[in-house]
Write a protein that holds these residues in place. Sequence first.
Motif, PDB file in Angstrom:
ATOM      1  N   CYS A  21       0.844  -1.187   0.000  1.00 31.04           N
ATOM      2  CA  CYS A  21       0.000   0.000   0.000  1.00 31.04           C
ATOM      3  C   CYS A  21       0.889   1.250   0.000  1.00 31.04           C
ATOM      4  O   CYS A  21       1.884   1.313   0.715  1.00 31.04           O
ATOM      5  CB  CYS A  21      -0.889  -0.013   1.236  1.00 31.04           C
ATOM      6  SG  CYS A  21      -1.818   1.500   1.472  1.00 31.04           S
ATOM      7  N   CYS A  78      -7.006   4.559   2.978  1.00 29.93           N
ATOM      8  CA  CYS A  78      -5.668   4.850   2.471  1.00 29.93           C
ATOM      9  C   CYS A  78      -5.753   5.570   1.129  1.00 29.93           C
ATOM     10  O   CYS A  78      -4.931   6.433   0.830  1.00 29.93           O
ATOM     11  CB  CYS A  78      -4.850   3.566   2.335  1.00 29.93           C
ATOM     12  SG  CYS A  78      -4.270   2.928   3.917  1.00 29.93           S
ATOM     13  N   CYS A 114      -4.543  -0.042   0.026  1.00 31.23           N
ATOM     14  CA  CYS A 114      -5.203  -1.266   0.470  1.00 31.23           C
ATOM     15  C   CYS A 114      -6.667  -1.031   0.820  1.00 31.23           C
ATOM     16  O   CYS A 114      -7.454  -1.956   0.854  1.00 31.23           O
ATOM     17  CB  CYS A 114      -4.463  -1.848   1.678  1.00 31.23           C
ATOM     18  SG  CYS A 114      -4.574  -0.794   3.137  1.00 31.23           S
ATOM     19  N   CYS A 132       0.089   2.855   3.925  1.00 34.79           N
ATOM     20  CA  CYS A 132       0.443   2.163   5.174  1.00 34.79           C
ATOM     21  C   CYS A 132       1.470   1.056   4.970  1.00 34.79           C
ATOM     22  O   CYS A 132       1.913   0.435   5.936  1.00 34.79           O
ATOM     23  CB  CYS A 132      -0.812   1.603   5.843  1.00 34.79           C
ATOM     24  SG  CYS A 132      -1.594   0.276   4.911  1.00 34.79           S
TER      25      CYS A 132
HETATM   26 ZN   LIG Z   1      -3.114   1.015   3.343  1.00 30.07          ZN
END
Ligand SMILES: [Zn+2]
Length: 116
Positions: free
Chosen positions: A12, A36, A32, A15
């Motif tokens: 991602c 996000c 993801c 994150c």
């Molecule tokens: Zn993420």
Amino acid sequence: MMAKNSRGKRPCSICRKWFAPDVRQKGRQRTCSPACQKELHRRQCENWNRKNKAVSKNNYLAKKLEEAENPQTSGKLPVLPLEVIEIEYGVKPAIIAQYLVTQVISHTKEKIREFP
Ligand SMILES: [Zn+2]
């Protein structure tokens, strides 16, 4: 570097958690989760704004216009790059710009007289 055995999984952008992108969004998904994704968009806007500010800071004309707006901080009268405006935008905008700067200068001179 992306591991070959992760079978389409990717980290991602926000994150860094590895996730399997939705097949319907092949090659486009960089985050993801919707949370996000939202954060990615916010950061991209922030970057764009920062980049834009940097560009205008480096821009000769913008600098001159800034000086025309704040002559008391630059300490000297603005020099209008008329030839630049003429080449970039044509004669009419150059005349308009000259007029506006003249207005700013006379306005500023009045201000200076108010604060000797
Ligand atoms: Zn993420």
